[in-house]
Design a protein around this motif. Structure first.
Motif, short mmCIF file in Angstrom:
data_model
loop_
_atom_site.label_atom_id
_atom_site.label_comp_id
_atom_site.label_asym_id
_atom_site.label_seq_id
_atom_site.Cartn_x
_atom_site.Cartn_y
_atom_site.Cartn_z
N LEU A 200 0.83 -1.21 0.00
CA LEU A 200 0.00 0.00 0.00
C LEU A 200 0.87 1.25 0.00
N GLY A 201 2.03 1.17 0.59
CA GLY A 201 2.94 2.31 0.65
C GLY A 201 3.41 2.80 -0.71
N GLN A 202 3.21 2.01 -1.75
CA GLN A 202 3.61 2.39 -3.11
C GLN A 202 2.52 3.16 -3.85
N LEU A 203 1.35 3.27 -3.27
CA LEU A 203 0.23 3.95 -3.92
C LEU A 203 0.27 5.44 -3.60
N SER A 204 1.22 6.13 -4.20
CA SER A 204 1.55 7.51 -3.82
C SER A 204 0.42 8.51 -4.05
N ALA A 205 -0.55 8.21 -4.91
CA ALA A 205 -1.66 9.13 -5.16
C ALA A 205 -2.84 8.89 -4.23
N LEU A 206 -2.77 7.86 -3.39
CA LEU A 206 -3.90 7.49 -2.55
C LEU A 206 -4.23 8.59 -1.54
N ARG A 207 -5.50 9.01 -1.56
CA ARG A 207 -5.97 10.06 -0.66
C ARG A 207 -6.93 9.54 0.39
N ASP A 208 -7.60 8.43 0.10
CA ASP A 208 -8.65 7.93 0.98
C ASP A 208 -8.55 6.41 1.05
N LEU A 209 -8.20 5.89 2.22
CA LEU A 209 -8.02 4.45 2.42
C LEU A 209 -8.88 4.02 3.59
N ARG A 210 -9.88 3.20 3.31
CA ARG A 210 -10.83 2.79 4.35
C ARG A 210 -10.82 1.27 4.46
N LEU A 211 -10.33 0.80 5.60
CA LEU A 211 -10.21 -0.64 5.86
C LEU A 211 -10.90 -1.04 7.15
N HIS A 212 -11.77 -0.20 7.68
CA HIS A 212 -12.42 -0.48 8.97
C HIS A 212 -13.43 -1.62 8.84
N LYS A 213 -13.72 -2.21 10.01
CA LYS A 213 -14.69 -3.31 10.15
C LYS A 213 -14.36 -4.50 9.25
N ASN A 214 -13.16 -5.03 9.46
CA ASN A 214 -12.71 -6.26 8.81
C ASN A 214 -12.15 -7.15 9.90
N SER A 215 -11.35 -8.10 9.52
CA SER A 215 -10.67 -8.98 10.49
C SER A 215 -9.17 -8.96 10.24
N LEU A 216 -8.63 -7.76 10.00
CA LEU A 216 -7.20 -7.62 9.75
C LEU A 216 -6.41 -7.82 11.03
N THR A 217 -5.25 -8.44 10.90
CA THR A 217 -4.39 -8.74 12.04
C THR A 217 -2.98 -8.21 11.77
N GLY A 218 -2.12 -8.33 12.76
CA GLY A 218 -0.76 -7.85 12.62
C GLY A 218 -0.67 -6.39 13.00
N SER A 219 0.37 -5.74 12.52
CA SER A 219 0.60 -4.34 12.87
C SER A 219 0.34 -3.44 11.66
N ILE A 220 0.29 -2.15 11.92
CA ILE A 220 0.20 -1.17 10.83
C ILE A 220 1.59 -1.09 10.21
N PRO A 221 1.73 -1.37 8.91
CA PRO A 221 3.07 -1.32 8.31
C PRO A 221 3.61 0.11 8.25
#
Length: 97
Positions: A26-47
Motif C-alpha cells: 500500500l505504501g507504493q500507492l503515492s496518489a492514494l488520498r482515501d483508504l478505508r479498511l475499517h470493520k474487517n478482520s485484519l491482524t498484525g501491525s500497521i506497516p
C-alpha cells in the motif's frame, strides 16, 4: 498486485471479511488520498510503509484485530484529516506531523 495501481485515489474495502495483514505494498500507492479498511478482520501491525502515503487525507482501520505500536512514520502524514484506529489493540502515541 496493488502496487500497480499508482494513480488510485480512493480504496474502500470496509465492512468485508478481509483477513490477514495490511499489505506493505500500500505504501507504493503515492496518489492514494482515501483508504478505508475499517470493520474487517485484519491482524498484525500497521506497516511503516503507510507513512509513505503523503497524499493520504482519510485512513480508517478501526474495528479490526491489529496489534503493536503505532508506527512513527505515521507522523509523515501531515495532510491527513481523519485517522481512525479505534477498536484495535494498538499502543503508543500518534507521532507529530
Amino acid at each position: 498486485g496493488l502496487s500497480m495501481l499508482v494513480n488510485l485515489h480512493s480504496l474502500f474495502l470496509s465492512e468485508n471479511t478481509l483477513v490477514g495483514s495490511v499489505p506493505t505494498s500500500l505504501g507504493q500507492l503515492s496518489a492514494l488520498r482515501d483508504l478505508r479498511l475499517h470493520k474487517n478482520s485484519l491482524t498484525g501491525s500497521i506497516p511503516s510503509e503507510v507513512g509513505d502515503l503523503l497524499a493520504l487525507r482519510i485512513f480508517t482501520l478501526s474495528n479490526n484485530y491489529l496489534t503493536g505500536e503505532i508506527p512513527k512514520e505515521m507522523g509523515n502524514l501531515a495532510d491527513a484529516r481523519v485517522l481512525q484506529f479505534n477498536e484495535n489493540k494498538l499502543y503508543g502515541t500518534m507521532p507529530a506531523a
